[in-house]
Write a protein that holds these residues in place. Structure first.
Motif, PDB file in Angstrom:
ATOM      1  N   ARG A 114       0.831  -1.304   0.063  1.00  0.00           N
ATOM      2  CA  ARG A 114      -0.004   0.023   0.122  1.00  0.00           C
ATOM      3  C   ARG A 114       0.919   1.288  -0.071  1.00  0.00           C
ATOM      4  N   LEU A 115       0.559   2.351  -1.061  1.00  0.00           N
ATOM      5  CA  LEU A 115       1.371   3.493  -0.912  1.00  0.00           C
ATOM      6  C   LEU A 115       0.261   4.520  -0.319  1.00  0.00           C
ATOM      7  N   VAL A 116       1.425   5.303   0.670  1.00  0.00           N
ATOM      8  CA  VAL A 116       0.811   6.360   1.361  1.00  0.00           C
ATOM      9  C   VAL A 116       0.563   7.812   0.312  1.00  0.00           C
ATOM     10  N   PRO A 117      -0.498   8.182   0.167  1.00  0.00           N
ATOM     11  CA  PRO A 117      -0.722   9.378  -0.507  1.00  0.00           C
ATOM     12  C   PRO A 117       0.014  10.645   0.006  1.00  0.00           C
ATOM     13  N   ARG A 118       0.717  11.658  -0.621  1.00  0.00           N
ATOM     14  CA  ARG A 118       0.627  12.819  -0.316  1.00  0.00           C
ATOM     15  C   ARG A 118       0.165  13.675  -0.742  1.00  0.00           C
ATOM     16  N   VAL A 119      -0.418  14.950  -0.186  1.00  0.00           N
ATOM     17  CA  VAL A 119      -1.229  15.953  -0.543  1.00  0.00           C
ATOM     18  C   VAL A 119      -0.778  17.306  -0.712  1.00  0.00           C
ATOM     19  N   LEU A 120      -1.471  18.171  -1.441  1.00  0.00           N
ATOM     20  CA  LEU A 120      -1.311  19.370  -1.669  1.00  0.00           C
ATOM     21  C   LEU A 120       0.298  19.797  -2.496  1.00  0.00           C
ATOM     22  N   ARG A 121       0.075  18.860  -3.461  1.00  0.00           N
ATOM     23  CA  ARG A 121       1.489  18.600  -4.280  1.00  0.00           C
ATOM     24  C   ARG A 121       1.456  19.275  -5.641  1.00  0.00           C
ATOM     25  N   ASP A 122       0.207  19.856  -6.247  1.00  0.00           N
ATOM     26  CA  ASP A 122       0.134  20.186  -7.539  1.00  0.00           C
ATOM     27  C   ASP A 122       0.400  19.004  -8.650  1.00  0.00           C
ATOM     28  N   VAL A 123      -0.787  18.446  -8.789  1.00  0.00           N
ATOM     29  CA  VAL A 123      -0.557  17.291  -9.686  1.00  0.00           C
ATOM     30  C   VAL A 123      -1.608  17.336 -10.982  1.00  0.00           C
ATOM     31  N   ALA A 124      -1.737  18.805 -11.207  1.00  0.00           N
ATOM     32  CA  ALA A 124      -2.481  19.015 -12.521  1.00  0.00           C
ATOM     33  C   ALA A 124      -1.981  18.431 -13.707  1.00  0.00           C
ATOM     34  N   HIS A 125      -0.789  18.317 -13.710  1.00  0.00           N
ATOM     35  CA  HIS A 125      -0.381  17.798 -14.866  1.00  0.00           C
ATOM     36  C   HIS A 125       0.865  16.659 -14.942  1.00  0.00           C
ATOM     37  N   THR A 134      -1.539  10.593  -9.590  1.00  0.00           N
ATOM     38  CA  THR A 134      -2.238  11.909  -9.120  1.00  0.00           C
ATOM     39  C   THR A 134      -2.834  11.766  -7.772  1.00  0.00           C
ATOM     40  N   HIS A 135      -3.144  10.520  -7.457  1.00  0.00           N
ATOM     41  CA  HIS A 135      -4.089  10.197  -6.110  1.00  0.00           C
ATOM     42  C   HIS A 135      -2.884  10.052  -5.207  1.00  0.00           C
ATOM     43  N   THR A 136      -1.737  10.042  -5.355  1.00  0.00           N
ATOM     44  CA  THR A 136      -0.725   9.692  -4.473  1.00  0.00           C
ATOM     45  C   THR A 136       0.168  11.010  -4.492  1.00  0.00           C
ATOM     46  N   GLY A 137       0.121  12.167  -5.238  1.00  0.00           N
ATOM     47  CA  GLY A 137       0.686  13.367  -5.083  1.00  0.00           C
ATOM     48  C   GLY A 137       1.974  13.403  -5.658  1.00  0.00           C
ATOM     49  N   CYS A 138       2.261  12.701  -6.907  1.00  0.00           N
ATOM     50  CA  CYS A 138       3.349  12.441  -7.820  1.00  0.00           C
ATOM     51  C   CYS A 138       3.302  13.381  -9.102  1.00  0.00           C
ATOM     52  N   ALA A 139       3.779  14.241  -9.165  1.00  0.00           N
ATOM     53  CA  ALA A 139       3.776  15.109 -10.366  1.00  0.00           C
ATOM     54  C   ALA A 139       4.584  14.422 -11.370  1.00  0.00           C
ATOM     55  N   ASP A 140       5.737  13.552 -10.724  1.00  0.00           N
ATOM     56  CA  ASP A 140       6.684  13.095 -11.901  1.00  0.00           C
ATOM     57  C   ASP A 140       6.938  11.743 -11.050  1.00  0.00           C
ATOM     58  N   LEU A 141       8.062  10.911 -11.925  1.00  0.00           N
ATOM     59  CA  LEU A 141       8.469   9.735 -11.119  1.00  0.00           C
ATOM     60  C   LEU A 141       9.437   9.691 -10.060  1.00  0.00           C
ATOM     61  N   ARG A 142      10.199  11.027 -10.091  1.00  0.00           N
ATOM     62  CA  ARG A 142      11.101  11.253  -9.212  1.00  0.00           C
ATOM     63  C   ARG A 142      10.283  11.166  -7.890  1.00  0.00           C
ATOM     64  N   ALA A 143       9.094  11.913  -7.868  1.00  0.00           N
ATOM     65  CA  ALA A 143       8.152  11.901  -6.504  1.00  0.00           C
ATOM     66  C   ALA A 143       7.690  10.584  -6.044  1.00  0.00           C
TER      67      ALA A 143
END
Length: 381
Positions: free
Chosen positions: A62-73, A352-361
């Motif tokens: 299970r992955l723990v989501p991050r929030v408030l991370r700007d995942v619009a794109h 998007t749901h885990t707050g990853c704007a890219d794969l580094r995140a």
């Protein structure tokens, strides 16, 4: 209706409705393939416990989501073995793809070209590598360690001339695993399916019961493969050398010491040794042993974009896809494109749901092990 590469008509079935998951595609493919072919694609070694464990252990992460991370794109782009890729995936080497569809490897290579991901050409391809190179896809070339060293050298030359970007040596096949479905089905390839020198080899005598492919590999695979051969291989080619089939951290450390360019954590999709650990369970210890000395990729059991993100969160540099591609291949090039499209959509949704704007995140995501995964890898909390 499509045509084969020889111009003869060949019906290409289409899914009855747009698939939403790889499981949807698999269920449809199961209705289209002959039962013995379906068993060849889906089966594993022994009682298939490792095959099942790959799926169970992935599902328990299970992955723990991050929030408030700007995942619009969110972006799924990355680099695999020095080559840009639109997703952190490549197609794993899989033999005799014209068994699934008349266009076989050509259909997969063309779909990979459009999707912007690498395609690994099997050493037991049913389509010559020069034809696959003509598609413009990014190609990696698989090697098996054949008893005929001249044949290994010949494959290396072909890979370089075809413009392949890497050589992927499968190190987990001193002989083919005991695949009970194929033995019970007395599974045999249709005449004319294999290409090149392999076609003649399939006619060689063997002693194992059941599968003709197993009897064939007994005659060509060299079980004496060792680390000295890895040094020899590195001297024979200018291409990056990747070892596929690493599970033990000690072997991963040795691979890094020998200077290989990447490794793939793999149990051959559960098709070799039934009793091996899952690849996702082995990954953390392998990463610790390698200590960033070379990229670490992974395969075996991946069926969704979420699975891909799970691997990236644990530190993998990318995922090789096997059976999902063959499920899609039942529908030809379009079917493979559908499979890759589903996986990309799932990956974007999971990012998007885990707050990853890219794969580094993704590498910064925390992960937890659900009850039932025993033992829990120490690197996971």
């Amino acid at each position: 209706m499509t045509t084969t590469d020889t111009g003869t008509p060949a019906a290409t079935p289409s899914p009855p409705q747009t698939p939403l998951t790889v499981d949807d595609i698999a269920q449809w493919a199961a209705t289209e393939l002959e039962p013995e072919v379906w068993d060849f694609v889906c089966g594993g070694a022994g009682d298939e416990s490792t095959l099942q464990l790959n799926r169970t252990d992935l599902a328990n992460i299970r992955l723990v989501p991050r929030v408030l991370r700007d995942v619009a794109h969110p972006s799924t782009h990355t680099t695999l073995l020095g080559t840009p890729a639109a997703m952190p995936v490549a197609v794993a080497p899989m033999a005799y793809q014209r068994l699934i569809h008349p266009h076989g490897e050509l259909a997969v290579a063309r779909a990979c070209k459009r999707a912007g991901i690498p395609f690994t050409v099997s050493a037991l391809t049913s389509t010559p590598i020069d034809q696959l190179a003509a598609t413009g896809a990014t190609l990696w070339a698989q090697l098996y360690w054949f008893t005929d060293r001249a044949r290994v050298g010949e494959l290396l030359t072909q890979a370089e001339q075809a413009g392949c970007r890497a050589v992927v040596l499968s190190v987990d096949m001193p002989r083919m695993g005991r695949r009970l479905r194929d033995i019970r089905n007395d599974f045999t390839l249709p005449a004319g399916l294999a290409s090149g020198a392999d076609a003649a080899g399939l006619a060689a005598a063997g002693t194992r019961p059941g599968s003709s492919i197993a009897r064939h590999t007994d005659t060509i695979m060299d079980a004496q493969l060792n680390w000295d051969d890895i040094e020899w291989l590195s001297r024979q080619t200018v291409l990056p050398v990747v070892l596929k089939g690493i599970l033990d951290a000690r072997d991963a450390a040795l691979a890094a010491e020998f200077g290989v360019d990447a490794i793939v954590v793999s149990n051959h999709g559960g098709r070799q040794f039934d009793g091996a650990p899952s690849t996702i369970g082995a990954l953390p210890a392998v990463l610790d042993a390698v200590a960033d000395r070379c990229p670490v990729l992974i395969d075996s059991g991946f069926r969704s974009g979420l699975d891909i993100l799970r691997a990236m969160a644990l530190g993998a540099g990318g995922v090789l896809l096997g059976r999902p591609i063959l499920y899609g291949l039942v529908g030809g090039e379009r079917g493979v494109e559908l499979t890759l499209s589903v996986l990309r959509e799932e990956l974007l949704d999971a990012m998007t749901h885990t707050g990853c704007a890219d794969l580094r995140a993704a590498a910064d995501l925390a992960s937890v092990i659900s009850e039932g995964l025993l033992p829990a890898p120490a690197a996971l909390t």
